[in-house]
Design a protein around this motif. Structure first.
Motif, PDB file in Angstrom:
ATOM      1  N   TYR A   7     -12.442   4.986  20.422  1.00 26.41           N
ATOM      2  CA  TYR A   7     -12.566   5.852  19.251  1.00 26.41           C
ATOM      3  C   TYR A   7     -11.420   5.596  18.282  1.00 26.41           C
ATOM      4  CZ  TYR A   7     -13.192  10.098  16.471  1.00 26.41           C
ATOM      5  OH  TYR A   7     -13.389  10.976  15.440  1.00 26.41           O
ATOM      6  N   ASP A   8     -10.216   5.452  18.826  1.00 27.40           N
ATOM      7  CA  ASP A   8      -9.041   5.175  18.004  1.00 27.40           C
ATOM      8  C   ASP A   8      -9.247   3.896  17.189  1.00 27.40           C
ATOM      9  OD1 ASP A   8      -5.808   5.944  18.056  1.00 27.40           O
ATOM     10  OD2 ASP A   8      -6.204   3.842  17.617  1.00 27.40           O
ATOM     11  N   LEU A   9      -9.736   2.854  17.825  1.00 30.76           N
ATOM     12  CA  LEU A   9      -9.991   1.593  17.130  1.00 30.76           C
ATOM     13  C   LEU A   9     -11.076   1.756  16.072  1.00 30.76           C
ATOM     14  CD1 LEU A   9      -9.973  -0.827  20.197  1.00 30.76           C
ATOM     15  CD2 LEU A   9      -8.228  -0.697  18.408  1.00 30.76           C
ATOM     16  N   ALA A  10     -12.147   2.469  16.427  1.00 26.83           N
ATOM     17  CA  ALA A  10     -13.264   2.643  15.504  1.00 26.83           C
ATOM     18  C   ALA A  10     -12.865   3.406  14.250  1.00 26.83           C
ATOM     19  CB  ALA A  10     -14.421   3.358  16.203  1.00 26.83           C
ATOM     20  N   LYS A  11     -11.923   4.339  14.381  1.00 27.63           N
ATOM     21  CA  LYS A  11     -11.556   5.163  13.233  1.00 27.63           C
ATOM     22  C   LYS A  11     -10.352   4.633  12.461  1.00 27.63           C
ATOM     23  CE  LYS A  11     -15.040   7.699  13.755  1.00 27.63           C
ATOM     24  NZ  LYS A  11     -16.165   7.518  12.798  1.00 27.63           N
ATOM     25  N   ASN A  12      -9.614   3.706  13.052  1.00 32.10           N
ATOM     26  CA  ASN A  12      -8.549   3.046  12.300  1.00 32.10           C
ATOM     27  C   ASN A  12      -9.066   1.832  11.539  1.00 32.10           C
ATOM     28  OD1 ASN A  12      -5.712   4.177  12.578  1.00 32.10           O
ATOM     29  ND2 ASN A  12      -6.423   4.291  14.683  1.00 32.10           N
ATOM     30  N   ALA A  13     -10.112   1.197  12.042  1.00 38.97           N
ATOM     31  CA  ALA A  13     -10.645   0.001  11.407  1.00 38.97           C
ATOM     32  C   ALA A  13     -11.073   0.215   9.952  1.00 38.97           C
ATOM     33  CB  ALA A  13     -11.814  -0.552  12.227  1.00 38.97           C
ATOM     34  N   PRO A  14     -11.764   1.320   9.609  1.00 45.37           N
ATOM     35  CA  PRO A  14     -12.140   1.503   8.202  1.00 45.37           C
ATOM     36  C   PRO A  14     -10.945   1.603   7.260  1.00 45.37           C
ATOM     37  CG  PRO A  14     -13.510   2.865   9.608  1.00 45.37           C
ATOM     38  CD  PRO A  14     -12.414   2.331  10.473  1.00 45.37           C
ATOM     39  N   ILE A  15      -9.837   2.136   7.762  1.00 46.12           N
ATOM     40  CA  ILE A  15      -8.621   2.214   6.943  1.00 46.12           C
ATOM     41  C   ILE A  15      -8.123   0.812   6.623  1.00 46.12           C
ATOM     42  CG2 ILE A  15      -6.214   3.001   6.899  1.00 46.12           C
ATOM     43  CD1 ILE A  15      -7.083   5.341   8.703  1.00 46.12           C
ATOM     44  N   ARG A  16      -8.130  -0.063   7.621  1.00 45.50           N
ATOM     45  CA  ARG A  16      -7.713  -1.445   7.415  1.00 45.50           C
ATOM     46  C   ARG A  16      -8.725  -2.208   6.562  1.00 45.50           C
ATOM     47  NH1 ARG A  16      -2.735  -2.608   7.570  1.00 45.50           N
ATOM     48  NH2 ARG A  16      -3.334  -4.801   7.833  1.00 45.50           N
ATOM     49  N   MET A  17     -10.004  -1.874   6.682  1.00 48.24           N
ATOM     50  CA  MET A  17     -11.011  -2.531   5.863  1.00 48.24           C
ATOM     51  C   MET A  17     -10.761  -2.269   4.380  1.00 48.24           C
ATOM     52  SD  MET A  17     -14.653  -2.209   7.847  1.00 48.24           S
ATOM     53  CE  MET A  17     -14.883  -2.888   9.490  1.00 48.24           C
ATOM     54  N   ALA A  18     -10.497  -1.009   4.052  1.00 45.91           N
ATOM     55  CA  ALA A  18     -10.219  -0.668   2.657  1.00 45.91           C
ATOM     56  C   ALA A  18      -8.962  -1.381   2.175  1.00 45.91           C
ATOM     57  CB  ALA A  18     -10.070   0.847   2.509  1.00 45.91           C
ATOM     58  N   PHE A  19      -7.942  -1.396   3.012  1.00 49.47           N
ATOM     59  CA  PHE A  19      -6.696  -2.067   2.670  1.00 49.47           C
ATOM     60  C   PHE A  19      -6.925  -3.567   2.479  1.00 49.47           C
ATOM     61  CE2 PHE A  19      -2.819  -4.303   4.056  1.00 49.47           C
ATOM     62  CZ  PHE A  19      -1.906  -3.800   3.134  1.00 49.47           C
ATOM     63  N   GLY A  20      -7.712  -4.164   3.377  1.00 49.89           N
ATOM     64  CA  GLY A  20      -7.964  -5.590   3.292  1.00 49.89           C
ATOM     65  C   GLY A  20      -8.838  -5.985   2.110  1.00 49.89           C
ATOM     66  N   LEU A  21      -9.757  -5.126   1.724  1.00 52.82           N
ATOM     67  CA  LEU A  21     -10.627  -5.404   0.582  1.00 52.82           C
ATOM     68  C   LEU A  21      -9.904  -5.250  -0.759  1.00 52.82           C
ATOM     69  CD1 LEU A  21     -13.931  -3.584   1.633  1.00 52.82           C
ATOM     70  CD2 LEU A  21     -13.719  -6.017   1.107  1.00 52.82           C
ATOM     71  N   ALA A  22      -8.871  -4.445  -0.773  1.00 57.53           N
ATOM     72  CA  ALA A  22      -8.247  -4.017  -2.025  1.00 57.53           C
ATOM     73  C   ALA A  22      -7.782  -5.172  -2.898  1.00 57.53           C
ATOM     74  CB  ALA A  22      -7.081  -3.074  -1.734  1.00 57.53           C
ATOM     75  N   GLY A  23      -7.110  -6.145  -2.308  1.00 54.47           N
ATOM     76  CA  GLY A  23      -6.558  -7.231  -3.104  1.00 54.47           C
ATOM     77  C   GLY A  23      -7.613  -8.022  -3.842  1.00 54.47           C
ATOM     78  N   GLY A  24      -8.634  -8.457  -3.114  1.00 60.16           N
ATOM     79  CA  GLY A  24      -9.690  -9.233  -3.741  1.00 60.16           C
ATOM     80  C   GLY A  24     -10.472  -8.437  -4.767  1.00 60.16           C
ATOM     81  N   LEU A  25     -10.730  -7.171  -4.473  1.00 53.91           N
ATOM     82  CA  LEU A  25     -11.475  -6.341  -5.419  1.00 53.91           C
ATOM     83  C   LEU A  25     -10.679  -6.088  -6.688  1.00 53.91           C
ATOM     84  CD1 LEU A  25     -13.190  -3.733  -3.055  1.00 53.91           C
ATOM     85  CD2 LEU A  25     -14.267  -5.621  -4.287  1.00 53.91           C
TER      86      LEU A  25
END
Length: 307
Positions: free
Chosen positions: A178-196
């Protein structure tokens, strides 16, 4: 006020995972702001998902969006099935030619969570299923939908999760999967930010607080009308918020001309309420994460101080 004169009039949104809870609240709020909202999920009036609930469907969510003042379009979609997601995006492109807001709220793993167990004692199949539902679905959906979103500047990706970067970053969420599943979206947004940012778009992660979802209310044996009765057993539930609250948070964010200032950030409904001035359905501004942090050092802190 016509749809065109509303804050999100003319905007096209996709809320992936809009059957119930936060996803439904977000879809309805976007509709109330004038958006056309494609709502997806696995539970329809003809078929239920593995969650096993038949009381909420994507068709009902779409009807609520339309009743709120937008246009709701229900598209049954399993976001683990690449070709289904591809077909969904192609349909939006064919019918609208653009996508302005992508909300990744796919989950449906509550029935798999077991707290209080050591990692090596947890059910591996259930844990991996949580990662599929909460991580793989988000990765597939963003990868296939973002190319449509970036055709126009100003596009927004919203990754919905449980917990902010501040809270989750120093606290274990009791079950490793659960911890991994709910931290991953935070990293996804962070990782997408630069390119977007390079193409004039943005990505954020957002978390509701203690959500009065349909499942949560049922678990407490209350309804939205008498939800405060549950505080007799769990006083902290007094800081709970309705799905409409996080919905209003996303709608306010999407309507902000300066939303790019949040790019890559981890946000909460309570934090955005202070920023944009909206309230929950009862006129309050719950700050569940603030309450939970305060409660760690002061067991006598009152939920009422964080509404």
């Amino acid at each position: 006020m016509t749809t065109e004169t509303k804050p999100l009039g003319g905007r096209i949104a996709l809320v992936a995972g809009a059957t119930r809870g936060a996803g439904r609240g977000i879809a309805v709020a976007l509709g109330a702001a004038g958006a056309t909202v494609y709502v997806t999920g696995r539970t329809t009036r003809a078929r239920a998902s593995e969650v096993g609930r038949t009381t909420e469907t994507i068709e009902e969510t779409a009807e609520l969006v339309t009743a709120a003042g937008g246009e709701g379009i229900a598209v049954p979609t399993d976001h683990l099935e690449i070709e289904q997601v591809r077909a969904l995006v192609e349909r939006i492109d064919k019918e609208r030619g653009r996508l302005d807001v992508l909300v990744n709220d796919v989950w449906g793993g509550e029935h798999l969570i077991k707290f209080g167990e050591k990692f090596w004692e947890t059910d591996l199949d259930g844990g991996l299923r949580m990662l599929e539902l909460g991580v793989k679905t988000h990765a597939i959906t963003s990868r296939l939908a973002v190319p449509l979103l970036v055709r126009h500047s100003g596009g927004l990706v919203v990754e919905v999760t449980d917990g902010t970067a501040e809270y989750n970053g120093t606290r274990f969420r009791e079950n490793l999967f659960y911890d991994l599943a709910k931290n991953a979206p935070i990293r996804m947004a962070f990782g997408l930010a630069g390119g977007l940012a390079e193409v004039g778009c943005a990505a954020v992660a957002i978390s509701p607080g203690w959500l009065r979802s349909e499942q949560m209310l049922e678990a407490f044996g209350v309804t939205e009308e008498n939800w405060r009765d549950a505080t007799a057993k769990v006083p902290g539930f007094g800081v709970a918020e309705s799905p409409a609250y996080v919905g209003r948070a996303v709608a306010a964010l999407a309507a902000d001309p300066d939303r790019a200032r949040w790019n890559g950030r981890s946000l909460s409904s309570g934090g955005l309420a202070k920023e944009y001035g909206f309230t929950d359905t009862d006129g309050s501004r719950p700050d569940a994460w603030g309450f939970l942090i305060a409660q760690e050092t002061d067991e006598n802190v009152s939920p009422d101080d964080y509404r």
